[in-house]
Design a protein around this motif. Sequence first.
Motif, PDB file in Angstrom:
ATOM      1  N   VAL A 129       0.821  -1.213   0.000  1.00 22.63           N
ATOM      2  CA  VAL A 129       0.000   0.000   0.000  1.00 22.63           C
ATOM      3  C   VAL A 129       0.857   1.266   0.000  1.00 22.63           C
ATOM      4  CG1 VAL A 129      -2.080  -1.004   1.010  1.00 22.63           C
ATOM      5  CG2 VAL A 129      -0.295  -0.138   2.518  1.00 22.63           C
ATOM      6  N   SER A 153      -5.790  -2.851   0.097  1.00 20.93           N
ATOM      7  CA  SER A 153      -6.522  -2.116   1.136  1.00 20.93           C
ATOM      8  C   SER A 153      -7.823  -2.818   1.514  1.00 20.93           C
ATOM      9  CB  SER A 153      -6.819  -0.687   0.664  1.00 20.93           C
ATOM     10  OG  SER A 153      -5.649   0.105   0.710  1.00 20.93           O
ATOM     11  N   CYS A 196      -4.161   4.759   1.708  1.00 21.27           N
ATOM     12  CA  CYS A 196      -3.074   3.785   1.598  1.00 21.27           C
ATOM     13  C   CYS A 196      -1.963   4.066   2.608  1.00 21.27           C
ATOM     14  CB  CYS A 196      -2.504   3.792   0.178  1.00 21.27           C
ATOM     15  SG  CYS A 196      -3.607   3.059  -1.050  1.00 21.27           S
ATOM     16  N   ASN A 233      -3.094   2.842   5.976  1.00 16.61           N
ATOM     17  CA  ASN A 233      -2.924   1.386   6.072  1.00 16.61           C
ATOM     18  C   ASN A 233      -1.472   1.027   6.366  1.00 16.61           C
ATOM     19  OD1 ASN A 233      -5.363   0.686   3.528  1.00 16.61           O
ATOM     20  ND2 ASN A 233      -5.507   0.116   5.662  1.00 16.61           N
TER      21      ASN A 233
END
Length: 438
Positions: free
Chosen positions: A112, A216, A301, A304
């Motif tokens: 990510v 994700s 992203c 994450n």
Amino acid sequence: MTKTTDQHLLDEEFEHLPVPLSHRHSLSSVAAVWFGFPMIITNAVFGGVIAYNLGFSQALLAIMIGNAILLAYVGALSYIAGSTGRNFALQAERTFGKKGYAITSGFLASVVVGWYAFQTGLTGTTVHASYGWNETVTIIAATVLYTGVTFIGIRALSIVGMIAAPMYVILGIVALVLIGSEHSLSGVFHYNGLGAGSAMSLGSAITLVVATFADSGTMTADFTRWSKDGKSAVWAILTAFPVANVTAQLFGILIVCAGAAVAPASSGGDFMPVLTGHGGVLSVIALVFVFVNLGSVCTHCLYNGAVGWGRISRKKMRTMTVVLGLLGGILAVAGVWSLFLDWLNLLGIFVPPIGAIIIVDQILVRHYSDTQAVPDFRGSAFLAWFVAAVIASLVHYLAPSFSEAVAGMLAGGVLYFALSQCANHIVRRRESREMSAT
């Protein structure tokens, strides 16, 4: 946490323990995080590329099937997250082991960050192509902006989603109106694409839809752990799959099928050239749209990645946001981001089995138990992942008409369940012999 701390802008992000019920957010807040995530130009690009290859009807079928798979997959992982309050790293720890989780979580958290670098670099090239701005300076500015928003935390992602989604829909409609004034839209539904000359099959198109959110989507717990409960988490996912994702991809399909795409083979249904080609106020709004739109996926992203690597490194999310934000910015300036898109199909091979194994483990086998001991490494989970990835790879190279993402999910889930049942059977037989001996 004291009431005074709760009132601060920078709330606790719970990188290392489940989110307590007292800190969970409303359905609308969690839904906004996910609803705004798929509303990105990138999805219009992919939707248009699929339409260019398969035609209108087959492209629509591919995105509907792909989104149904994402709903089931991401919805199940979100149900677990809402029920337990655990982020993805904590989920993976229960299934892959107290040390083994670092392999799966670290892998996805790195992927990510690659997506973050890709979208940050895309910000620079898009603004340069449309407005002539210096690409490197734009990427640096985008890096600072996206890192700063992510640093605030989950509440900032919710606000970004509330802005990004309606802005995407409004400007997408504006683009279609402008296209309709210059191109006939009557033939959209009869557009056949490349037909037999296309290298893309329905299965590979479905994989492309799933792979776009394989990373994700698998890490959805980082977002949906903030839900009040499991059902609320699933409702939040429904706003993304199919609603937001299909909407975003459909704009790309319509633009390509109307014959208005600039480079449908590579840029699909990107409608930025339509917006920036009319000057005036619309160009200014389009500039803001670039940063809001690409900023939405970048912040998600990066969040994450920061939560995942925060857990692994035992650091705070915000510390890792700065570190990874700067790293991704450097990769974007260096141009490495342009190579990342080639990995997209590989994500459909390696990522879906991870989520499938977690779903089977924590819903069917262990029921996300807090009482069962967790080993350092759970060999059955890693074996199932390896074999599933091999099967998905064989499908990718030997049977491209099928979806390797679906094959990987099914193989990972079924294999892990079978291995778990065999292990339980062996334990029961051993216990039975021991009782007979006494």
